[in-house]
Scaffold this motif. Structure first.
Motif, PDB file in Angstrom:
ATOM      1  N   TRP A  31      40.871  30.782  49.323  1.00 26.54           N
ATOM      2  CA  TRP A  31      41.480  31.185  48.068  1.00 26.54           C
ATOM      3  C   TRP A  31      40.332  31.923  47.142  1.00 26.54           C
ATOM      4  O   TRP A  31      39.271  31.502  47.246  1.00 26.54           O
ATOM      5  N   ARG A  32      40.519  32.997  46.481  1.00 28.53           N
ATOM      6  CA  ARG A  32      39.765  33.944  45.685  1.00 28.53           C
ATOM      7  C   ARG A  32      38.589  34.291  46.445  1.00 28.53           C
ATOM      8  O   ARG A  32      37.526  34.441  46.194  1.00 28.53           O
ATOM      9  N   GLY A  33      38.756  34.475  47.842  1.00 26.40           N
ATOM     10  CA  GLY A  33      37.928  35.260  48.821  1.00 26.40           C
ATOM     11  C   GLY A  33      36.945  34.278  49.327  1.00 26.40           C
ATOM     12  O   GLY A  33      35.745  34.662  49.862  1.00 26.40           O
ATOM     13  N   GLU A  34      37.121  32.994  49.190  1.00 22.82           N
ATOM     14  CA  GLU A  34      36.280  31.862  49.479  1.00 22.82           C
ATOM     15  C   GLU A  34      37.035  30.866  50.335  1.00 22.82           C
ATOM     16  O   GLU A  34      38.079  30.744  50.231  1.00 22.82           O
ATOM     17  N   VAL A  67      42.667  17.016  47.061  1.00 28.65           N
ATOM     18  CA  VAL A  67      41.616  17.382  46.554  1.00 28.65           C
ATOM     19  C   VAL A  67      40.891  18.524  47.200  1.00 28.65           C
ATOM     20  O   VAL A  67      40.992  18.765  48.438  1.00 28.65           O
ATOM     21  N   ALA A  68      40.218  19.604  46.453  1.00 25.69           N
ATOM     22  CA  ALA A  68      39.584  20.739  47.035  1.00 25.69           C
ATOM     23  C   ALA A  68      38.366  20.940  46.444  1.00 25.69           C
ATOM     24  O   ALA A  68      37.981  20.831  45.387  1.00 25.69           O
ATOM     25  N   TRP A  69      37.385  21.593  47.504  1.00 31.78           N
ATOM     26  CA  TRP A  69      36.020  21.829  47.152  1.00 31.78           C
ATOM     27  C   TRP A  69      35.780  23.193  47.962  1.00 31.78           C
ATOM     28  O   TRP A  69      36.131  23.202  49.124  1.00 31.78           O
ATOM     29  N   PRO A  70      34.887  23.870  47.333  1.00 29.04           N
ATOM     30  CA  PRO A  70      34.441  25.130  48.184  1.00 29.04           C
ATOM     31  C   PRO A  70      33.524  24.690  49.176  1.00 29.04           C
ATOM     32  O   PRO A  70      32.961  23.616  49.308  1.00 29.04           O
ATOM     33  N   GLN A  71      33.772  25.352  50.418  1.00 27.23           N
ATOM     34  CA  GLN A  71      32.952  25.173  51.628  1.00 27.23           C
ATOM     35  C   GLN A  71      31.459  25.188  51.438  1.00 27.23           C
ATOM     36  O   GLN A  71      30.556  24.390  51.848  1.00 27.23           O
ATOM     37  N   HIS A  72      30.930  26.393  50.538  1.00 25.08           N
ATOM     38  CA  HIS A  72      29.513  26.336  50.397  1.00 25.08           C
ATOM     39  C   HIS A  72      29.271  25.777  49.082  1.00 25.08           C
ATOM     40  O   HIS A  72      28.235  26.481  48.216  1.00 25.08           O
ATOM     41  N   ASP A  90      47.590  30.672  42.797  1.00 25.16           N
ATOM     42  CA  ASP A  90      47.576  31.948  42.579  1.00 25.16           C
ATOM     43  C   ASP A  90      48.542  32.550  41.476  1.00 25.16           C
ATOM     44  O   ASP A  90      48.249  33.581  40.730  1.00 25.16           O
ATOM     45  N   ARG A  91      49.542  31.540  41.248  1.00 24.29           N
ATOM     46  CA  ARG A  91      50.419  32.167  40.098  1.00 24.29           C
ATOM     47  C   ARG A  91      49.963  31.497  38.698  1.00 24.29           C
ATOM     48  O   ARG A  91      50.707  31.749  37.672  1.00 24.29           O
ATOM     49  N   ARG A  92      48.858  30.739  38.909  1.00 28.85           N
ATOM     50  CA  ARG A  92      48.620  30.127  37.450  1.00 28.85           C
ATOM     51  C   ARG A  92      47.579  30.829  36.763  1.00 28.85           C
ATOM     52  O   ARG A  92      46.715  31.661  37.357  1.00 28.85           O
TER      53      ARG A  92
END
Length: 105
Positions: A31-34, A67-72, A90-92
């Protein structure tokens, strides 16, 4: 009459039966390139109030969510989303406006 079979037959994976991803297991999504780690939380495991960043509404205890969090990133970057809000991320728009006296959590 033969007894009922309660265990899956050999070679059958329980996740192959359908129903989507299982609760509590992490997966990665882009999502959003990451890359993001995503974990589904069941209603029984949701014990606190959270604020969904997708709709800015509260997620009460007992409601299944994501629950979501960036990998890095570290564990402080975790965000709790309604499942529908995560699927529509992506639509919000990111231009949510809060009133001055709205709680920030």
């Amino acid at each position: 009459m033969s007894p009922r079979r309660n265990r899956p037959r050999g070679g059958e994976n329980p996740s192959d039966r359908g129903g989507g991803p299982r609760y509590g297991l992490e997966r990665t999504e882009e999502w959003r390139g990451e890359e993001w780690y995503v974990r589904r939380i069941g209603g029984g495991a949701a014990a606190k109030h959270y604020r969904c960043p997708g709709c800015d509404q509260e997620i009460p205890p007992g409601v299944p969510h994501v629950v979501a969090w960036p990998q890095h990133g570290d564990g402080d970057d975790r965000r709790h989303w309604h499942t529908a809000c995560w699927n529509a991320r992506d639509r919000r728009s990111a231009r949510l406006q809060r009133s001055r006296n709205a709680p920030r959590y």
